[in-house]
Design an enzyme around this catalytic site. Sequence first.
Site, PDB file in Angstrom:
ATOM      1  N   ASP A 172       3.076   4.807  -3.076  1.00 33.91           N
ATOM      2  CA  ASP A 172       3.254   4.101  -1.776  1.00 33.91           C
ATOM      3  C   ASP A 172       2.362   2.809  -1.806  1.00 33.91           C
ATOM      4  O   ASP A 172       1.289   2.898  -2.327  1.00 33.91           O
ATOM      5  CB  ASP A 172       3.129   4.856  -0.597  1.00 33.91           C
ATOM      6  CG  ASP A 172       4.184   5.887  -0.360  1.00 33.91           C
ATOM      7  OD1 ASP A 172       5.091   5.830  -0.990  1.00 33.91           O
ATOM      8  OD2 ASP A 172       4.046   6.916   0.384  1.00 33.91           O
ATOM      9  N   GLN A 173       2.928   1.750  -1.139  1.00 30.06           N
ATOM     10  CA  GLN A 173       1.908   0.558  -1.041  1.00 30.06           C
ATOM     11  C   GLN A 173       0.445   1.047  -0.269  1.00 30.06           C
ATOM     12  O   GLN A 173      -0.751   0.589  -0.727  1.00 30.06           O
ATOM     13  CB  GLN A 173       2.437  -0.532  -0.156  1.00 30.06           C
ATOM     14  CG  GLN A 173       1.799  -1.754   0.215  1.00 30.06           C
ATOM     15  CD  GLN A 173       2.501  -2.856   1.152  1.00 30.06           C
ATOM     16  OE1 GLN A 173       3.710  -2.487   1.414  1.00 30.06           O
ATOM     17  NE2 GLN A 173       1.843  -3.714   1.282  1.00 30.06           N
TER      18      GLN A 173
END
Length: 337
Positions: free
Chosen positions: A139-140
Amino acid sequence: MSEYYPPISYTVPPSEDGWLLKTILQKRLHVSRKLQSRLKLTEQGITVNGQRVYISVPVRDGDVVEIRMEKEISDDILPEPIPFRILYEDEHLLIVNKEAGIIVHPTHGHYTGTLANGVVHYWLDKGEAFRFRAVHRLDQETSGVIAIAKNPYVHQHISEQMIANEVDKRYLALVHGVPLPEEGEVDGPIDRDPEEPHRRIVTSDGYPSLTRYQVVEAYGSSSLVQLKLETGRTHQIRVHMTSIGCPLIGDKLYRHPVYQVLPPEEQGAPETVLPQGLTPSERTVVLLDHSISRQALHAWELSFQHPVTRERMTFQAPLPPDMTRLIAEAKQHELDQ
């Protein structure tokens, strides 16, 4: 004439004398049918003792079978001088410690500023040609170890290890509360929340999902937990920890239940104007959430078999500064209570 990466070789032992070349490719070099078809189209893709041959021919004791892949570049990814930390690199692999806030691969609306942009620039700056192939995603807002394959053979092999659950991925997370028991597993099927499709929930008719956890340190109202993914569902760690009452600190999507009783205008208030009437433990929840700008989740360790050397390799990324600071604050809150 095509340019090739260095060959991947296999020397036929006496016990395999007479085997068909295609059997060696499948059972010893573990070349997928898709890659095999691709290699057959190139002049030096598949050779025996340096000569191009049909894969239906038998091989002999001592023959050297080699596969070569054509050099590639990611011409659809704009090179950008984005710094990143390298944990390991050889001619087949690049292992990176991704910072929180960085997207791995360009997506719609995010064509620049990604890890891929930085890696492509790094390779071109070194005069090397590779196509960006992230073996897995983070995930970012999740930091930590990520593996990037430099050719389709390596990408295929690690992907197959992941499917066979032979890749060991371990995370460190700071969570509200202390899971009980302090070592166990969360076996809860996961699917989309029908009321909020961007969220995931544990539901009986979801996809099978299993997370193993172990408390590393407990700080009274919070804890540092090591987690091992046995499946790879979207938001799996965040959803599973929330489901047992221990949401990740800083997570703005899967929040602690204390926020359900706070007025919307006060949920994002800075600590200097905390809502009145909070209990000490509720106050600690809000203060810790304000102490980090993202969910406190770090991909700490990645282990798999090197596709070429067959060596089992383990890569670790130290906790980033924002999580080490958060641990210090959690310890201080424990002392203050």
